[in-house]
Design an enzyme around this catalytic site. Structure first.
Site, PDB file in Angstrom:
ATOM      1  N   GLY A   1      54.961  22.499  33.850  1.00  0.00           N
ATOM      2  CA  GLY A   1      54.496  23.174  34.846  1.00  0.00           C
ATOM      3  C   GLY A   1      54.081  24.617  34.464  1.00  0.00           C
TER       4      GLY A   1
ATOM      5  N   GLY B   1      60.305  27.319  37.345  1.00  0.00           N
ATOM      6  CA  GLY B   1      61.689  26.987  37.188  1.00  0.00           C
ATOM      7  C   GLY B   1      62.030  25.826  36.067  1.00  0.00           C
ATOM      8  N   LYS B   2      61.018  25.816  34.958  1.00  0.00           N
ATOM      9  CA  LYS B   2      61.514  24.616  34.027  1.00  0.00           C
ATOM     10  C   LYS B   2      62.818  24.676  33.472  1.00  0.00           C
ATOM     11  CE  LYS B   2      57.744  25.880  31.925  1.00  0.00           C
ATOM     12  NZ  LYS B   2      57.208  26.589  32.479  1.00  0.00           N
TER      13      LYS B   2
ATOM     14  N   GLU C   1      61.581  24.257  26.500  1.00  0.00           N
ATOM     15  CA  GLU C   1      60.548  24.767  25.801  1.00  0.00           C
ATOM     16  C   GLU C   1      59.795  23.682  24.709  1.00  0.00           C
ATOM     17  OE1 GLU C   1      59.517  27.624  26.917  1.00  0.00           O
ATOM     18  OE2 GLU C   1      61.070  28.669  27.547  1.00  0.00           O
TER      19      GLU C   1
END
Length: 238
Positions: free
Chosen positions: A47, A52-53, A125
């Site tokens: 996203g 909010g990853k 990440e």
């Protein structure tokens, strides 16, 4: 033996480090975490920034650990510039920093050799990992029965896929967009990550440049809808 069988990954999954390999027909076998052998999967959650990853990555780690599973948390180029996963809502967790020469498969095998269980990996990440790292994620799933949960951006500031992201789209068993809505300044859904320098959207430069979403950052990023990303319109300023 068929060509497909010859090319299939060798099962190296262990019910526990140090015990014998799972036997032939091991689909019914279970590890110490109670999950069936060969049930592992590579899942990619993506996203835009601020959706909010990293928060979801830490929640995923918490949920699995709560059920007695043991995992490793990895990251690369976290906003803190340290070996940890941090979130904009204040959550943080220590992590293993992924470098170009880190082999994720060797990392897990090394922990197993030390007698430590590793049932899953949390890879935050993941867009900044190398393509080879993604291949190693798939190897951990297919040959070692280790779950891998990857989290990252889809596209860079030029609206182009990151190489690792592209490979995750190609290889992952499941790909899901995180559903927390991020809005452009105009109220439309935010889709793209614009890089802002000196108050202007820039479209040239290194693919990875550290910045944040706060207005005071020397290099900052702002999520925009496609219309305003293309026009470079950052919205009204006080």
């Amino acid at each position: 033996m068929t060509d497909d069988a010859a090319a299939a990954p060798t099962c190296l999954a262990h019910p526990f480090p140090g015990q014998p390999h799972a036997p032939a027909g091991c689909a019914a076998a279970r590890g110490l975490d109670g999950r069936p052998v060969h049930a592992a999967a590579l899942k990619f959650f993506w996203g835009p920034m601020d959706c909010g990853k990293s928060t979801m990555a830490l929640q995923m780690n918490y949920n699995h650990a709560r059920q007695g599973r043991r995992g490793l948390v990895t990251t690369r180029i976290d906003r803190s510039l340290g070996p940890q996963v941090t979130t904009r809502i204040g959550l943080a967790h220590e992590a293993i920093e992924v470098t170009d020469d880190l082999d994720l498969t060797a990392l897990v095998r090394g922990r197993w050799a030390e007698g430590e269980r590793v049932d899953y990996l949390i890879c935050d990440e993941a867009c900044f990992y190398t393509v080879e790292h993604v291949e190693q994620m798939a190897e951990l799933v297919d040959s070692y029965d280790v779950d891998v949960f990857a989290f990252g951006l889809a596209t860079d500031f030029r609206s182009c896929l990151f190489p690792a992201t592209q490979r995750l789209f190609e290889l992952a068993d499941e790909v899901a967009r995180i559903q927390v809505e991020v809005l452009c300044w105009c109220g439309r859904e935010g889709l793209l990550n614009a890089r802002v320098v000196d108050g202007r959207v820039v479209r040239e430069g290194a693919q990875v440049v550290i910045g944040d979403t706060v207005d005071t950052a020397e290099v900052r990023y702002q999520v925009l809808c496609r219309r305003h990303y293309r026009s470079g319109d950052l919205g009204p300023r006080d």
